[in-house]
Design an enzyme around this catalytic site. Sequence first.
Site, PDB file in Angstrom:
ATOM      1  N   GLN B 242       0.823  -1.202   0.000  1.00  0.00           N
ATOM      2  CA  GLN B 242       0.000   0.000   0.000  1.00  0.00           C
ATOM      3  C   GLN B 242       0.860   1.256   0.000  1.00  0.00           C
ATOM      4  OE1 GLN B 242      -2.130  -0.567   3.673  1.00  0.00           O
ATOM      5  NE2 GLN B 242      -0.256  -1.239   4.664  1.00  0.00           N
ATOM      6  N   HIS B 272      -8.480   4.776  20.080  1.00  0.00           N
ATOM      7  CA  HIS B 272      -7.811   3.583  20.604  1.00  0.00           C
ATOM      8  C   HIS B 272      -8.229   3.237  22.027  1.00  0.00           C
ATOM      9  CE1 HIS B 272      -5.235   4.377  17.042  1.00  0.00           C
ATOM     10  NE2 HIS B 272      -5.369   3.066  16.965  1.00  0.00           N
ATOM     11  N   ALA B 351      -3.865 -11.647   8.134  1.00  0.00           N
ATOM     12  CA  ALA B 351      -4.494 -12.159   9.355  1.00  0.00           C
ATOM     13  C   ALA B 351      -5.301 -13.423   9.062  1.00  0.00           C
ATOM     14  CB  ALA B 351      -5.395 -11.087   9.964  1.00  0.00           C
ATOM     15  N   ASP B 371      -8.398  -4.622  14.162  1.00  0.00           N
ATOM     16  CA  ASP B 371      -8.289  -3.200  13.844  1.00  0.00           C
ATOM     17  C   ASP B 371      -7.824  -3.060  12.394  1.00  0.00           C
ATOM     18  OD1 ASP B 371      -8.154  -0.481  14.069  1.00  0.00           O
ATOM     19  OD2 ASP B 371      -6.261  -0.450  15.163  1.00  0.00           O
TER      20      ASP B 371
END
Lengths: 555, 508
Positions: B242, B272, B351, B371
Site C-alpha cells: 500500500q 484507541h 491475518a 483493527d
Amino acid sequence: MIHPIGRRAVLGGLLGAPLVAIGAMAGCERVAPRGSDRAARRRRAHIEGAIRGPSIASGHALRDGTLRQDGVETTHRARVVIVGAGIAGLSAAWRLRHGGVEDLVLLELEPMPGGTACAGYDGIVPYPWGAHYVPAPSRHDAELTELFSEMGAIEGRDDEGRARVAEHVCVREPAERVFWNGFWHEGLVPEAALDARDREEMKRWRAHVDALVARRDGCGRRAFTLPIARCASEPELLAWDAMRADRWLEAHGYRSRWLRWLLDYATRDDYGLRLSQTSAWAMLLYEAARIDAPGQPAPPYMTWPQGNGAIVEHLAAPWGERLRTGRLVQQVQPRPQGGVSVRAVHVASGQRERWDAEHAVVCVPRFVARRIVVPLRDGPDDAPPYGAWVVANLHLRDRPRGRGFPAAWDNVLVDADGLGYVCATHQRGRDHGPTVLTYYRPLLDDDPRAARRWLERQSWSALRDLVLDELGVAHPDLDDLVERLDVWRWGHAMPQPRPGVVWNAARRAAARPLGAIHFAHTDLSGLALFEEAFHHGLRAADEVLDALRGRSVAS
Amino acid sequence: MSLSRWHVGVLLAVALVVATSGLVYELLAGTLASYYIGSGVIGFSTTIGVYLFALGIGSWLSRRIADPVAPRFIAVEWTVALLGGAMAPAVELAFAWAEHAAVLLYVLLFVVGMLVGLEIPLLMRLLKHDLRFEDVVARVLAFDYLGALVGALAFALLLVPWLGTTRTSLALGLLNAVAGFAALAVLRAQLGPRATRRLGAQGLLVAAVLVAGLFGAARITRWAEAGTYAGVILWNERSAYQQITVTAAEGGVQLFLNGQLQVHSGDEYRYHEALVHPALALAHRRARALVLGGGDGLAVRELLRDPAIREVVLVELDPAVTSLARRLPALRELNGGALDDPRVRIVHDDAMVWLEARSSAAAPFDVVIADFPDPNDFATGKLYTTRFYRLVRRAMHDRSVLVVQATSPLHARRSFWCIERTIRDVGLHTRPYHVHVPSFGAWGFVLATPWPAPQPERLRVGGLRYLDEATLRAAFVFPPDMGPVPVEPNRLHDQMLVHYYAAEWGGG
Ligand SMILES: Cc1cc2nc3c(=O)[nH]c(=O)nc-3n(C[C@H](O)[C@H](O)[C@H](O)COP(=O)(O)OP(=O)(O)OC[C@H]3O[C@@H](n4cnc5c(N)ncnc54)[C@H](O)[C@@H]3O)c2cc1C
C-alpha cells in the site's frame, strides 16, 4: 471455469452504456508468438520451467511394445483390482470401502493419483494441473453430497434442501473478471459492452433454460440432469445431440454476439470445443443440468487452491500402500477358472507384477482400455474423440498489474484463444505477494489428432511464449514477475462431445461389464465432468458389490 | 590577491556544503519521482542517471566560463540555491495541479545538476593560485565526497523524517545561500565593492524567497496536497502492499494508508481507548492478547497499560507499517515504543491466512482486537466475513472477548450493522457501541463474546483521557439515526459489506 449465465449478467446493466464497438471476437488460429522476437526472449531469459505431462513416453512404449521389463513376475492377490486412480477409480474405491470391501488395490501409472484432476505441490501454494472446480451438487445427488460432507465441504442443507457449501470452499468473491478493450471488467461479460438486444436475448435465454430445467419425459425424468444416465431420451432431445450448438442457437433466434461469446466460452471451457464443434445437447446440458428448479440460481462453485486435487487427496487418503503408483497396467484378462488377472510393470524398475482378483474395475480412458483389456482388443474402435489441452502453471513473485476491476479467481480474456487463468492463492485469502496462476487452453482444431501432433512438436520455450504473449496483453509486467513456468501437455485431455458422440449406442455398450471386468471413466459419457467420472465409479463399484454379495449369498 | 589559509578553509567548507546539498537535491528528486511514478527503482535510477549526466555537462561547460571566476561562481551559487530550494515545492505543486509534472521534475533536476557540475570546477579555479594543483584536486574532491556522505545520511535519518520533502528542499536551498555568502565574504577583495554589493543584494533576495518558502511550507504543501493531504509530508512510501503516508498538520501527525486517514494524533486516543478498554473491561482473563491489523502500535500501547497483559501477538500484513511505527520519531512518540516492548511479538502475515494456518491446539487468546482498515475492497472485506470470524473464534476460548472496529454507524450505517450481523451469524453475542472521534466522526465498534456478556461497566485501567465510566455507558446507546437496519451478513463468496461500503462512502 464455466458459468451458466448468471442472473446478474441478465438483470444487471442499469449502468449499461450503449454498445461500444465490439472488438474482433477471438480467433482460433495459433498465431506466431510475439515472443519470438529478441527483446521478449531476453525479457524471459530468467524464467525457469519444463514440460510436464502424463507419461507420454511410457504410453508410447506400451503402444510400441518397447517398455523395459525384466525379472520374474511376482504374483499378488486382492479381491478387487482397480486400474487407474483418477476420479473414477478413486470413487469406485470409495464406494467399495463403504460397501465393506477393503481388500483392493489401485494400480496407477503416474507417480501421483488424480489423473486429469491432479495437482502440483511444489509451489508456495498447491495448484491444479487439470480440473479445478465442481458446482455444488444438486439436492438429488445424495452420493456426491455425502462425499463432500465427509470432506467438510458441505455443512448440512438449507431450508430448501440444498446443500450448504462451507464458506471457505465456495468460490470467493470476486469470482470472475473479464479483460476487454484494455480493461478488466467485473463478471464474465463486460456490462458496458451490452446493448438492449444483448440484454433482451440473455433474458430470453435464461427463460429458455428455465423451461429446459422444468422439462420432464413421460416417466418424470428430467431432460437434463447429472449423471446423464438419468436424463430423458426423447427423440427431440436426441436429435439435438446430433446437431451443432451454433445451428441450434440460430434456429432458436439467438444472435446476440455477447450471448454467443458467453456460450462459446462455456463450451471451450468445459469441453474444449467451439460452439460450432459441440453437440447442442451437450451445450444445453451444461446450462440446465445443475439448476434444481426453474427460477433458481445456478449452484455455487466449490474450489480449493489445488482445484479438484483436494478431492483426490481425500479419496486417496485411506489407501496408503494399496494405492500403487508408477504401475503401468498392460493386460487385463479374464481367467478361465473365473476372476481376472491384471499384469502391470513398475515403470521405474521394470519389475513385473501380476494381480489375481475376483473383479477388476478398469478406470482408464477407453482408448487405453481397448489396448489392455484382452477381450476388447479385437472389437471395434468405440472410443470417443479426445481433445488436447495446454495447461501452464506460472509461479509469480508478485501480483501482476492490470487496469480496471481487481484480481478474481477466474480471469478471462475476451480476445484470446486460451481461457485465461485461475489464481491458486485466491481461495486461501492470500491477496499479496507470490502466487501461482494456472492457464488453460484447449486446442480447437477440427481434427484432434492434428492438435496432438502439433502439441508433441512444441518446445517448452514455444509454449512459454504462447502463454506469456497471450496474458501479457492484460498484464504488461508479467514477463518480469514470472519466475517459473511449467507446461503440461495433455494429449488426450478429455472426450469431446461433438455432435453424435454422447447419445451413441457404442457409448452405452462400453459401460457394460465383461464378466468380472467392469468399466468406469468419464469418457463413457462422451464428455468430461467430475460428476460423470464419480457416478461411473459408483456404478462400477455397485456392480462389483452386487456380484460379491450374490456370491456370498450363494456360498 | 592571494587567499589566506583561513580563506582557503572557508572555500573548502563551501565545497562540502555544495556537495551535501547537491546530493540531497538528487535524493529529493529520486524520492519525488518514486512517489509519483510509484516505483522506487524507476524513480531513483532515472533521476540518478539524469543527475550524473547533468553534472558531467556542467563540468564540461565550466571551461566556457571566462575569468573572472569569482562573480560567476557566486551567481551560480544563488541560482542553485533558488532552483534547488524550490525543487520539491514546485514539483509537488505541479503534480497536484498540472499534467506531465514529471517533465518539470526532470528539467529542474537537469538544470540543478548542471549548475552543481559547474560549481566544483569553478571552485578549483578559485583555489588554483593558492594551492598546488595536486592539493586543489585532492582537497576539493575529498570534501566533495565527504559532503555526499553527509548529505545521504542526513537525508535519510534527519531531513525527510523530521522536515518532510518540501522543507528539506527549501532548507538545503538556504544552506546553499549561506555558503554563497561565506564565499562572498572570502572573495570580496577579488570582487571589488560594487560587485560585492550587487551580488550581496541578489543573495539576500534569494535567501528571503527561501525563508518565506520555509515559513509558508505548510501552506505550499496544503496547496499541493489540496486533493489529498492537508499537511507536510513527513513520509511517503509505496510498500509492497500500500501507499503509506505520514503528514504533519494542525499541530499533529497523521497516518494515511492508500490515502485513507488511519490515525490523527490529535484524537487517536479517543479511537484507541474506545477500541481496547471496553474489551479489557469484559475479559475474564487478560494475559494473552491478539491484535489483528493495527501495525501502528497504538492499540498495543493501550493494551500494555493494563498490567495484567503478559503477551501481545500483533499480526500485521505490511512490515513497512510496523517498521515505520517503530522508527519514525513522530509515530514512535505516539505509540510510546509499544512495538519494542518485550511482551509484544510481531508477525507479518495476512491475518486470515495466519489464523487459518494456526494450529487449533495453540493456546487461545483472552482478548482479540481486529483493527483493520475499512472494507473498501475485496482483499480487506474478507477480514470481516463469517469465515474470518469463525477462524477468530477458533483462536478464542469460551470466555474470550473480541472487539472489531466497524466503521461509522452514522455515515455507513448498513456497513456497520452488516459487520455486527456477520459476527452474530457465527454464534457470538454482540454488543455494538460508538464514540465520537472528531477526525472520523461518529465511529463504531462491536464487542463480541461466546457467552451473553453484560454491558461492560468497570474499566480496568484508570486515568484515560477520553473513556470514563459515564462515557462508556453512553457509548452503548444508539440514537435513532444510527440504529440497526436490516442487512445481509458478509460472506467470502458474497461480500455484501464491500458493496454496502462502496455505496455508502462512495456516494454511489
Ligand atoms: C485441463 C482439464 C481441466 C478440467 N477441468 C475440469 C473442471 O474444472 N471440472 C470438472 O468437473 N472437470 C474438469 N475436467 C474433467 C475432469 O478432469 C474429468 O472429468 C475427471 O477428473 C475424469 O476422471 P477419470 O477418472 O474419469 O479419468 P482420468 O482423469 O483420465 O483418470 C484415468 C487414470 O488412469 C490412469 N491410467 C491411464 N492408463 C493407465 C494404465 N495403462 N495403467 C495404469 N493407470 C493408467 C491415468 O494416469 C489416470 O490417473 C478437466 C479436465 C482437464 C484435462
